[in-house]
Design a protein around this motif. Structure first.
Motif, short mmCIF file in Angstrom:
data_model
loop_
_atom_site.label_atom_id
_atom_site.label_comp_id
_atom_site.label_asym_id
_atom_site.label_seq_id
_atom_site.Cartn_x
_atom_site.Cartn_y
_atom_site.Cartn_z
N ASP A 121 0.81 -1.22 0.00
CA ASP A 121 0.00 0.00 0.00
C ASP A 121 0.85 1.26 0.00
OD1 ASP A 121 -2.33 -1.49 0.08
OD2 ASP A 121 -2.41 -1.50 2.28
N PHE A 122 2.03 1.16 0.61
CA PHE A 122 2.91 2.33 0.73
C PHE A 122 4.34 1.94 0.36
CE2 PHE A 122 -0.50 2.84 3.79
CZ PHE A 122 -0.95 4.13 3.52
N ILE A 123 5.02 2.85 -0.31
CA ILE A 123 6.42 2.63 -0.65
C ILE A 123 7.22 3.86 -0.23
CG2 ILE A 123 8.10 2.20 -2.50
CD1 ILE A 123 5.76 0.97 -4.11
N VAL A 124 8.19 3.66 0.63
CA VAL A 124 9.12 4.73 1.01
C VAL A 124 10.37 4.50 0.17
CG1 VAL A 124 10.41 5.80 2.88
CG2 VAL A 124 8.15 4.80 3.33
N LEU A 125 10.66 5.42 -0.74
CA LEU A 125 11.64 5.18 -1.79
C LEU A 125 12.77 6.21 -1.77
CD1 LEU A 125 12.55 3.75 -4.40
CD2 LEU A 125 10.85 5.14 -5.64
N TYR A 136 0.94 4.29 -2.72
CA TYR A 136 1.38 5.65 -2.36
C TYR A 136 2.91 5.65 -2.24
CZ TYR A 136 1.06 10.18 0.02
OH TYR A 136 1.16 11.50 0.36
N ILE A 137 3.57 6.49 -3.03
CA ILE A 137 5.05 6.53 -3.05
C ILE A 137 5.55 7.82 -2.41
CG2 ILE A 137 7.10 6.59 -4.51
CD1 ILE A 137 5.67 4.84 -6.51
N ASP A 193 4.08 10.59 -5.00
CA ASP A 193 2.96 11.28 -4.35
C ASP A 193 3.42 12.33 -3.35
OD1 ASP A 193 0.62 9.73 -5.43
OD2 ASP A 193 1.73 8.09 -4.54
N ASP A 194 4.59 12.15 -2.78
CA ASP A 194 5.06 13.09 -1.77
C ASP A 194 6.55 12.86 -1.56
OD1 ASP A 194 5.00 15.12 0.05
OD2 ASP A 194 3.65 14.13 1.46
N TYR A 195 7.18 13.69 -0.77
CA TYR A 195 8.61 13.53 -0.51
C TYR A 195 8.97 14.08 0.86
CZ TYR A 195 9.36 18.50 -1.38
OH TYR A 195 9.32 19.87 -1.30
N PRO A 214 -2.59 9.80 -12.52
CA PRO A 214 -2.07 9.23 -11.28
C PRO A 214 -3.00 9.51 -10.10
CG PRO A 214 -0.35 10.41 -12.47
CD PRO A 214 -1.64 10.74 -13.16
N ALA A 215 -2.90 8.69 -9.09
CA ALA A 215 -3.85 8.73 -7.97
C ALA A 215 -3.98 10.10 -7.33
CB ALA A 215 -3.44 7.70 -6.91
#
Length: 237
Positions: A50-54, A77-78, A99-101, A161-162
């Motif tokens: 569901d979530f990716i911290v990249l 959600y990335i 999606d965010d940073y 995109p979402a």
């Protein structure tokens, strides 16, 4: 316990361990880890996350290119981790599908707060009777369909995109109303304080690239200087 699966992608083991520890303390139980782009893709092909911290900087690729590949498999959600803070890098991350940073160095509690905010936003959607809920938002030139998750522009489906879809949906639900960046950030991203205003600005641009006949001269999604943005819809009698 929270069973929303999370993938941590970073070649710095200490950072992954620190974030994992905080996530577990906050009740997250399904946590996958990857040190390279290849390992990350192996997880994504095998597991639903569901979530990716990249992390942006990886030994075998960069997070921006990896994000593009990830988007072929999932709309998870990335959240980028980056030491890069220039406007160009931030724009690149969003354009590639992020999606965010969060910028390094960071407090792992901030990562948890953003993930929880996204979960709250997803879980607190209250069902409303269909007779009172307009699922198709028709602006003539474009139509946003909540039920199918599709954006139609001049009769053709346009990939969306979402987070771009969710931001446009919020505008569609509040037509002809001036909305501040802070309002948009809270409503769509789910937390109150912006690190900066790049997030909203980039997504506004991405919406205009999809719905406007000429994105450089918008006629639907307008900037109201000093106040925010407004999606214009003519009243239909």
């Amino acid at each position: 316990m929270n069973d929303s699966p999370i993938l941590l992608v970073d070649d710095e083991i200490s950072i992954m361990q620190m974030v994992e520890m905080v996530l577990k303390k906050e009740g997250f139980s399904s946590i996958y880890k990857a040190k390279t782009g290849k390992e990350a893709m192996d997880v994504i092909r095998q597991k639903a996350v569901d979530f990716i911290v990249l992390d942006v900087m990886l030994p075998d690729t960069n997070g921006f290119d990896l994000c593009e590949k990830i988007r072929e498999y999932t709309d998870a959600y990335i959240l980028f981790l980056t030491a890069r803070v220039t406007d160009f890098d931030v724009l690149t991350g969003f354009e590639k599908g992020g999606d965010d940073y969060v910028t390094k160095p960071f407090n792992p509690l901030e990562i948890v707060a953003r993930i929880k905010a996204q979960l709250r936003r997803n879980h607190h959607k209250k069902p409303v009777p269909i007779l009172h809920h307009k699922k198709r938002h028709d602006f003539g030139h474009f139509v946003l369909d909540e039920e199918t998750g599709e954006l139609w522009v001049e009769g053709k489906v346009v990939p969306c995109p979402a987070q771009v879809f969710l931001l446009l949906l919020y505008f569609c639900k509040h037509p002809n109303r001036v909305l501040s960046k802070e309002q948009l950030f809270t409503a769509v991203w789910g937390y109150e304080h912006m690190a900066d205003d790049n997030t909203v600005m980039v997504h506004i641009r991405r919406i205009r690239e999809r719905i406007e006949p000429d994105p450089g001269k918008p006629i639907f999604l307008l900037t109201v200087r000093g106040l925010g943005y407004k999606l214009v819809k003519e009243s239909q009698s």
